[in-house]
Design an enzyme around this catalytic site. Structure first.
Site, PDB file in Angstrom:
ATOM      1  N   ARG A 174     -12.964   1.391  10.819  1.00  0.00           N
ATOM      2  CA  ARG A 174     -12.724   1.769  12.281  1.00  0.00           C
ATOM      3  C   ARG A 174     -13.487   2.958  12.523  1.00  0.00           C
ATOM      4  O   ARG A 174     -13.816   4.080  11.730  1.00  0.00           O
ATOM      5  CB  ARG A 174     -11.265   2.521  12.337  1.00  0.00           C
ATOM      6  CG  ARG A 174     -10.103   1.602  11.804  1.00  0.00           C
ATOM      7  CD  ARG A 174      -8.785   2.566  11.824  1.00  0.00           C
ATOM      8  NE  ARG A 174      -7.741   1.850  11.201  1.00  0.00           N
ATOM      9  CZ  ARG A 174      -6.896   2.450  10.507  1.00  0.00           C
ATOM     10  NH1 ARG A 174      -6.866   4.000  10.381  1.00  0.00           N
ATOM     11  NH2 ARG A 174      -5.944   1.755   9.984  1.00  0.00           N
ATOM     12  N   HIS A 190     -10.713   4.555   6.403  1.00  0.00           N
ATOM     13  CA  HIS A 190     -11.029   3.467   7.222  1.00  0.00           C
ATOM     14  C   HIS A 190     -12.504   3.915   8.001  1.00  0.00           C
ATOM     15  O   HIS A 190     -13.187   3.124   8.454  1.00  0.00           O
ATOM     16  CB  HIS A 190     -10.048   2.940   8.364  1.00  0.00           C
ATOM     17  CG  HIS A 190      -9.131   2.315   7.399  1.00  0.00           C
ATOM     18  ND1 HIS A 190      -9.023   0.887   7.060  1.00  0.00           N
ATOM     19  CD2 HIS A 190      -7.777   2.710   7.261  1.00  0.00           C
ATOM     20  CE1 HIS A 190      -8.012   0.620   6.427  1.00  0.00           C
ATOM     21  NE2 HIS A 190      -6.962   1.425   6.338  1.00  0.00           N
ATOM     22  N   HIS A 226       3.298   2.248   5.957  1.00  0.00           N
ATOM     23  CA  HIS A 226       2.769   1.364   5.147  1.00  0.00           C
ATOM     24  C   HIS A 226       3.861   0.332   4.699  1.00  0.00           C
ATOM     25  O   HIS A 226       3.851  -0.395   3.473  1.00  0.00           O
ATOM     26  CB  HIS A 226       1.865   1.872   4.093  1.00  0.00           C
ATOM     27  CG  HIS A 226       0.717   2.647   4.367  1.00  0.00           C
ATOM     28  ND1 HIS A 226       0.803   3.719   5.172  1.00  0.00           N
ATOM     29  CD2 HIS A 226      -0.636   2.248   4.207  1.00  0.00           C
ATOM     30  CE1 HIS A 226      -0.626   4.083   5.230  1.00  0.00           C
ATOM     31  NE2 HIS A 226      -1.556   3.129   4.758  1.00  0.00           N
ATOM     32  N   HIS A 229       2.053  -3.531   5.263  1.00  0.00           N
ATOM     33  CA  HIS A 229       0.645  -4.121   4.598  1.00  0.00           C
ATOM     34  C   HIS A 229       0.431  -3.081   3.354  1.00  0.00           C
ATOM     35  O   HIS A 229       1.211  -2.204   3.240  1.00  0.00           O
ATOM     36  CB  HIS A 229      -0.478  -3.884   5.677  1.00  0.00           C
ATOM     37  CG  HIS A 229      -0.908  -2.435   6.011  1.00  0.00           C
ATOM     38  ND1 HIS A 229       0.005  -1.497   6.965  1.00  0.00           N
ATOM     39  CD2 HIS A 229      -1.737  -1.571   5.489  1.00  0.00           C
ATOM     40  CE1 HIS A 229      -0.555  -0.345   6.839  1.00  0.00           C
ATOM     41  NE2 HIS A 229      -1.468  -0.254   6.110  1.00  0.00           N
ATOM     42  N   HIS A 231      -2.480  -0.832   1.822  1.00  0.00           N
ATOM     43  CA  HIS A 231      -3.873  -0.271   1.870  1.00  0.00           C
ATOM     44  C   HIS A 231      -4.559   0.032   0.473  1.00  0.00           C
ATOM     45  O   HIS A 231      -3.774   0.561  -0.305  1.00  0.00           O
ATOM     46  CB  HIS A 231      -3.533   1.156   2.715  1.00  0.00           C
ATOM     47  CG  HIS A 231      -4.779   1.986   2.753  1.00  0.00           C
ATOM     48  ND1 HIS A 231      -5.484   2.194   3.934  1.00  0.00           N
ATOM     49  CD2 HIS A 231      -5.436   2.607   1.811  1.00  0.00           C
ATOM     50  CE1 HIS A 231      -6.576   3.028   3.424  1.00  0.00           C
ATOM     51  NE2 HIS A 231      -6.440   3.361   2.230  1.00  0.00           N
TER      52      HIS A 231
HETATM   53 ZN    ZN Z   1      -5.334   1.614   5.657  1.00  0.00          ZN
END
Ligand code: ZN
Length: 247
Positions: A174, A190, A226, A229, A231
């Site tokens: 990102r 990220h 979280h 998902h 990470h």
């Molecule tokens: Zn993440």
């Protein structure tokens, strides 16, 4: 036409057909090609050092079998030997901790022409809120690409560790504006391109698999933000938290 010219014409036709087939093959999606990404020139073992070791470390680090996030430093020490042995065991090769032709051939098999591993690719890890690209993060675009390559190889090992279950990347690199828009932490990995958010498998099993795949960061269910998902990242320190999975 006498026999010889006829034979020549026939051979010419055969040659054209073959050429056509070759051209067709080239146009097909890229398979693993040793020489298109990286080719090792000789055996590597404890005590070896240099760029060839670093390239090896990038590809085998995830197979170390514990939480050690080995440094990609070009120095083949005991940790690298453990990772090579883990890789060899995972693929049924002679597990001697020495990287040679068998090990390289397996890596070539797993390696795409752009150096990404077989089951992950640069497009899916650089969505960047739909903008794509590798710029605008915490490090240069080249470094982001390199980091993405490294975390993809680690994810490839994780995928294999959980029984070759396909995984989907919901977020990778990102830039700052993307990171702000999704509410990412100000120092999110990220922004460096060495983090992936994964779905597609039972989250706690994924978390558990990640603890033996050499990740610096593992965040999952129970850690704020979280629950939907897992990470994983390659930060230098160890930061693991997934309270709902007992981590
Ligand atoms: Zn993440």
């Amino acid at each position: 036409m006498s026999v010889m010219p006829r034979l020549r014409a026939l051979l010419a036709t055969v040659a054209l057909v073959c050429a056509g087939l070759v051209a067709f093959d080239v146009a097909a999606p890229p398979a693993a090609h040793a020489d298109e990404c990286y080719t090792w020139s000789g055996n590597l073992a404890e005590g070896s050092s240099g760029p060839e070791v670093a390239e090896l470390q990038i590809r085998v680090a995830g197979w170390i079998g514990d939480g050690t996030n080995i440094a990609i430093d070009g120095e083949f020490g005991p940790q690298t030997a453990r990772a090579v042995r883990g890789f060899q065991e995972a693929f049924g090769l002679g597990a001697d901790g020495v990287a040679g032709p068998e090990t390289y051939n397996k890596i070539y098999e797993l390696q795409d022409a752009d150096c990404s591993p077989a089951h992950f690719d640069f497009a899916e890890v650089s969505q960047n809120c739909g903008t794509g690209g590798y710029s605008g993060g915490a490090v240069s675009a080249a470094e982001v690409q390199e980091n993405l390559k490294r975390v993809m190889w680690r994810a490839e090992a994780l995928r294999q560790r959980i029984g070759n279950h396909p995984l989907t990347v919901t977020d990778g690199f990102r830039d700052y504006s993307c990171n702000d828009s999704v509410g990412g932490a100000g120092d999110s990995r990220h922004l460096y391109g060495d983090a992936l958010d994964l779905v597609g498998y039972d989250f706690c099993s994924l978390v558990s698999g990640a603890t033996t795949t050499g990740f610096g960061g593992i965040l999952g269910p129970g850690f704020p933000g979280h629950d939907d998902h897992v990470h994983i990242d390659l930060r230098g320190s160890q930061y693991w938290s997934a309270p709902d999975c007992g981590l």
